[in-house]
Scaffold this motif. Structure first.
Motif, mmCIF file in Angstrom:
data_model
loop_
_atom_site.group_PDB
_atom_site.id
_atom_site.type_symbol
_atom_site.label_atom_id
_atom_site.label_comp_id
_atom_site.label_asym_id
_atom_site.label_seq_id
_atom_site.Cartn_x
_atom_site.Cartn_y
_atom_site.Cartn_z
ATOM 1 N N TYR A 16 0.827 -1.217 0.000
ATOM 2 C CA TYR A 16 0.000 0.000 0.000
ATOM 3 C C TYR A 16 0.858 1.262 0.000
ATOM 4 N N PRO A 17 0.282 2.372 -0.446
ATOM 5 C CA PRO A 17 1.020 3.638 -0.409
ATOM 6 C C PRO A 17 1.437 3.968 1.023
ATOM 7 N N GLY A 18 2.635 4.495 1.160
ATOM 8 C CA GLY A 18 3.116 4.900 2.479
ATOM 9 C C GLY A 18 3.602 3.738 3.320
ATOM 10 N N GLU A 19 3.931 2.614 2.667
ATOM 11 C CA GLU A 19 4.508 1.510 3.468
ATOM 12 C C GLU A 19 5.718 0.890 2.759
ATOM 13 N N ILE A 20 6.560 0.329 3.605
ATOM 14 C CA ILE A 20 7.671 -0.465 3.056
ATOM 15 C C ILE A 20 7.333 -1.923 3.327
ATOM 16 N N TYR A 21 7.175 -2.666 2.247
ATOM 17 C CA TYR A 21 6.841 -4.087 2.371
ATOM 18 C C TYR A 21 8.111 -4.889 2.076
ATOM 19 N N GLY A 22 8.443 -5.772 2.987
ATOM 20 C CA GLY A 22 9.665 -6.564 2.805
ATOM 21 C C GLY A 22 9.336 -7.993 2.389
ATOM 22 N N LEU A 23 10.141 -8.498 1.475
ATOM 23 C CA LEU A 23 10.054 -9.933 1.140
ATOM 24 C C LEU A 23 11.300 -10.564 1.742
ATOM 25 N N LEU A 24 11.107 -11.382 2.775
ATOM 26 C CA LEU A 24 12.244 -11.965 3.482
ATOM 27 C C LEU A 24 12.352 -13.442 3.120
ATOM 28 N N GLY A 25 13.528 -13.847 2.753
ATOM 29 C CA GLY A 25 13.704 -15.263 2.424
ATOM 30 C C GLY A 25 15.158 -15.559 2.110
ATOM 31 N N PRO A 26 15.525 -16.837 2.157
ATOM 32 C CA PRO A 26 16.922 -17.189 1.841
ATOM 33 C C PRO A 26 17.192 -17.048 0.347
ATOM 34 N N PHE A 53 17.645 -9.868 8.622
ATOM 35 C CA PHE A 53 16.572 -9.605 9.594
ATOM 36 C C PHE A 53 16.613 -8.163 10.103
ATOM 37 N N SER A 54 17.836 -7.690 10.394
ATOM 38 C CA SER A 54 17.943 -6.353 11.004
ATOM 39 C C SER A 54 17.413 -5.276 10.058
ATOM 40 N N LEU A 55 17.616 -5.496 8.758
ATOM 41 C CA LEU A 55 17.143 -4.505 7.785
ATOM 42 C C LEU A 55 15.609 -4.460 7.795
ATOM 43 N N VAL A 56 15.006 -5.653 7.856
ATOM 44 C CA VAL A 56 13.542 -5.733 7.899
ATOM 45 C C VAL A 56 13.035 -5.002 9.143
ATOM 46 N N GLU A 57 13.660 -5.322 10.262
ATOM 47 C CA GLU A 57 13.210 -4.714 11.530
ATOM 48 C C GLU A 57 13.380 -3.202 11.511
ATOM 49 N N LYS A 58 14.421 -2.744 10.818
ATOM 50 C CA LYS A 58 14.718 -1.311 10.819
ATOM 51 C C LYS A 58 13.770 -0.522 9.921
ATOM 52 N N ILE A 59 13.445 -1.063 8.740
ATOM 53 C CA ILE A 59 12.711 -0.202 7.793
ATOM 54 C C ILE A 59 11.316 -0.688 7.398
ATOM 55 N N THR A 79 27.021 4.160 3.424
ATOM 56 C CA THR A 79 26.128 4.241 2.262
ATOM 57 C C THR A 79 24.815 3.526 2.560
ATOM 58 N N ALA A 80 24.916 2.386 3.258
ATOM 59 C CA ALA A 80 23.707 1.626 3.598
ATOM 60 C C ALA A 80 22.779 2.493 4.439
ATOM 61 N N LYS A 81 23.359 3.261 5.324
ATOM 62 C CA LYS A 81 22.531 4.128 6.183
ATOM 63 C C LYS A 81 21.845 5.216 5.345
ATOM 64 N N VAL A 82 22.633 5.808 4.420
ATOM 65 C CA VAL A 82 22.056 6.846 3.544
ATOM 66 C C VAL A 82 20.865 6.266 2.792
ATOM 67 N N VAL A 83 21.036 5.032 2.294
ATOM 68 C CA VAL A 83 19.990 4.408 1.484
ATOM 69 C C VAL A 83 18.752 4.091 2.319
ATOM 70 N N THR A 84 18.963 3.479 3.477
ATOM 71 C CA THR A 84 17.795 3.103 4.300
ATOM 72 C C THR A 84 17.061 4.349 4.811
ATOM 73 N N ASP A 85 17.809 5.375 5.175
ATOM 74 C CA ASP A 85 17.162 6.634 5.619
ATOM 75 C C ASP A 85 16.325 7.209 4.488
ATOM 76 N N TYR A 86 16.889 7.134 3.279
ATOM 77 C CA TYR A 86 16.173 7.714 2.134
ATOM 78 C C TYR A 86 14.897 6.926 1.833
ATOM 79 N N LEU A 87 14.985 5.600 1.978
ATOM 80 C CA LEU A 87 13.791 4.770 1.735
ATOM 81 C C LEU A 87 12.683 5.143 2.723
ATOM 82 N N LYS A 88 13.079 5.390 3.974
ATOM 83 C CA LYS A 88 12.078 5.777 4.982
ATOM 84 C C LYS A 88 11.462 7.130 4.628
ATOM 85 N N GLU A 89 12.307 8.022 4.129
ATOM 86 C CA GLU A 89 11.817 9.353 3.708
ATOM 87 C C GLU A 89 10.789 9.212 2.582
#
Lengths: 390, 258
Positions: B42-52, B209-215, B184-194
């Motif tokens: 949905y608009p305004g959400e970050i949806y994660g696909l987590l898997g090996p 996992f940590s990336l999913v939990e963070k964003i 750079t990873a921080k710049v990217v994840t912050d920007y995704l949240k923005e």
């Protein structure tokens, strides 16, 4: 249309802004051809220039001396008049390649009255030595002339019939045109193909290999626009490469054909315009073929291998121009790609009267083929199995 | 709220070559990469696909971004069908993956303008966007350096900026922090949240996992091409549940079923 231009410009910039590519695609082909052909021309010319001719003659009759001196270049002719006793010395030299010809006239050669034993002339030369062979050929010719002259003086005219040969006035343009038409069509097709070959695979197979084509494929640009943009830009660049090669050939011709006295200025602006139109339509077909093979190939290496086979086939078609005096007169044959270009070029170079019709049929056929090839390329760009094959 | 992305029961199979069959230790000629997968974002959400690795995450994202087509099922992006109207979908999405590269010969500046034109962005808007994105990712100083001469991190930042030339409503990001240094990873994840806060719909695939939990706001756990569970990250925090434990429970369950 705007997207086609955008893609065209990017492909153009990829070559034009790369100094090395500009050198290798646009400047080097013409320059190399000019240098190589001029070198061949110079080498051939100097090969045709005879070296000093060394002839040793025993009992040379004055009338024979007069005969060859009237023809030979005396600056390079070294004739010595010696005694028969030195035969061993000169024969040895000839065998070693240090002398060319030894000629011995019998004594009292010019006093023969037609009765009794005929006087003889003995000649020795070395067929293994091209210089000796060449000098022998010339001097044996003088001996036959001399023999005829003496026979005429002794027996009168003994020939059976007199010959009077006449011929149409020689048109140097037609002769030169025929010469050009034997070699140029094959060379031009080769240059056209190699020009396209040096940039085509890079633009499609290279982009596939590096993953940059996928970046383009996720833009909302239609696949047809991508195909047309790439084929157009590659065609223009290949044509420039071919023109560079063509200028190289034309510029080197005076040196290459120095001996024959052939002059490439026999063609007018109209001929060059026809040639340019023909080449432009042909290059679309060639670039189309190269693009399809490049899109099909998984990587640059595979593209190169596939394209070489088509290149060889193209050269074979180009070679057909060497085995005919004039262009193919069957219109249906002008529907065959590449062959039509080769034959139309032949018609242009030999000033054939039907050239305009051949040209129009060829250009029309080439445009249709280019359209079909672009359509196939478009379909290939849409195929995930082809575009993302690993 | 209507979903921006709706993936409905998609299946995608690939034909395996003999070499691939050997590598995968299977005699099957067909590999099912994605198996009846459905989810919405949905608009305004970050949806994660987590898997090996090999779970089907990238295949799913490639289907959404029109690079490949599912064998069955359907996908819509902002109401446009991926199968029937891929050009309209391409206008709406920005797809980022390590598979998509920029040409080494050109500069970020040139490529930004090139892709802007291909996306039909107004030149003035494009220039303003370029300025803002380049300065956001620190590319401005390297704008005229050929991509081939950029560092790996700078090249990835240039790729991100260029994939956003058309200010897409949907951003599909395959393994967003893969190969990036921590800064750079921080710049990217912050920007995704923005971007999420601006109302964009973002789908990321990851095995971290940590990336999913963070964003991420929601996460779908994908195993062997099948979506096993969808979780709200907020609920996990509320219930003091651990994503990692939940994930491995599902993996064990899957192994038991197999």
């Amino acid at each position: 249309m705007k997207n086609i231009l955008t893609i065209f410009k990017k492909e153009w910039d990829r070559v034009i802004k790369d100094k090395r590519l500009v050198m290798s695609v646009m400047i080097l082909p013409g320059l190399m051809i000019f240098l190589i052909y001029s070198f061949i021309g110079n080498a051939t010319t100097s090969m045709m220039q005879p070296d000093d001719a060394n002839v040793a003659i025993v009992n040379a009759p004055q009338s024979f001396i007069n005969l060859y001196e009237s023809v030979e270049d005396l600056e390079i002719l070294n004739t010595v008049f010696v005694e028969e006793s030195s035969e061993e010395l000169y024969v040895g030299r000839i065998d070693e390649g240090n002398w060319d010809v030894w000629i011995v006239f019998d004594d009292d050669f010019e006093t023969y009255d037609g009765t009794g034993d005929k006087p003889g002339v003995r000649v020795y030369f070395n067929p293994n030595n091209s210089q000796s062979q060449s000098v022998y050929n010339r001097f044996s010719g003088y001996l036959y002339q001399y023999q005829n002259a003496l026979s005429l003086a002794l027996y009168g005219d003994t020939t059976y019939f007199a010959m009077d040969i006449d011929n149409t006035e020689i048109n140097q343009d037609i002769i030169a045109g025929r010469m050009f038409s034997m070699i140029l069509p094959m060379l031009v097709i080769m240059f056209l193909f190699s020009g396209a070959m040096s940039i085509g695979p890079e633009s499609i197979a290279g982009e596939k290999e590096r993953g940059t084509i996928a970046t383009l494929l996720i833009t909302p640009v239609k696949r047809t626009e991508i195909a047309i943009g790439k084929v157009f830009s590659l065609s223009v660049l290949s044509l420039i490469s071919t023109i560079s090669s063509f200028i190289g050939i034309i510029a080197s011709f005076p040196k290459l054909f120095e001996m024959e006295g052939i002059d490439s200025s026999i063609y007018g602006v109209g001929d060059y315009v026809m040639l340019l139109l023909l080449l432009f339509s042909t290059v679309f077909v060639i670039v189309g073929m190269i693009s399809i093979l490049s899109a099909y190939a998984k990587n640059l290496k595979e593209a190169g291998t596939l394209i070489v086979f088509v290149y060889i086939a193209t050269i074979l078609v180009g070679v057909t121009s060497m085995f005919s005096e004039s262009a193919d007169s069957r219109f249906v044959m002008y529907l065959i790609p590449i062959y039509n270009s080769v034959q139309t070029m032949k018609a242009i170079f030999t000033f054939e009267t039907g050239v305009l019709t051949y040209l129009l049929v060829s250009i029309g056929a080439n445009i249709v083929y280019a359209g079909i090839l672009i359509f196939i390329l478009n379909k290939m760009f849409q195929s995930e199995r082809i575009m993302f094959a690993k | 709220m209507d979903p921006m992305i709706h993936v409905d029961d998609i299946t995608k199979t690939f034909r395996l070559s003999r070499k691939q069959q050997k590598i995968e230790h299977t005699s099957d000629r067909i590999k099912v990469a994605v198996n009846h997968l459905s989810f919405s974002a949905y608009p305004g959400e970050i949806y994660g696909l987590l898997g090996p690795n090999g779970a089907g995450k990238t295949t799913c994202l490639r289907c959404i971004s029109t690079l490949i087509q599912p064998d069955s099922g359907s996908i819509t992006v902002h109401g446009h069908s991926v199968q029937d109207d891929p050009d309209a979908v391409r206008k709406e999405i920005g797809f980022l993956t390590s598979d998509l590269k920029l040409e080494d010969f050109f500069t970020p500046n040139y490529l930004f303008d090139y892709f802007s034109r291909l996306h039909g962005v107004d030149p003035e808007v494009s220039q303003a966007r370029k300025k803002s994105l380049f300065s956001r990712f620190g590319i401005d100083k390297f704008a005229e350096v050929k991509v081939g001469e950029l560092s790996t991190g700078m090249r990835q930042k240039a790729q991100i900026a260029i994939s956003l030339v058309h200010d897409p409503k949907v951003i599909v990001f395959d393994e967003p922090t893969n190969g990036l240094d921590v800064l750079t990873a921080k710049v990217v994840t912050d920007y995704l949240k923005e971007l999420r806060d601006e109302g964009k719909t973002i789908i990321v695939s990851t095995h971290i996992f940590s990336l999913v939990e963070k964003i991420c706001d929601r996460v779908g756990i994908i195993l062997n091409g099948t979506l096993k569970k969808t979780l709200l990250l907020g609920d996990l925090v509320k219930n003091e549940e651990d994503l990692e434990n939940l994930f491995f429970d599902l993996v064990q369950e899957e192994a038991g079923e197999a």
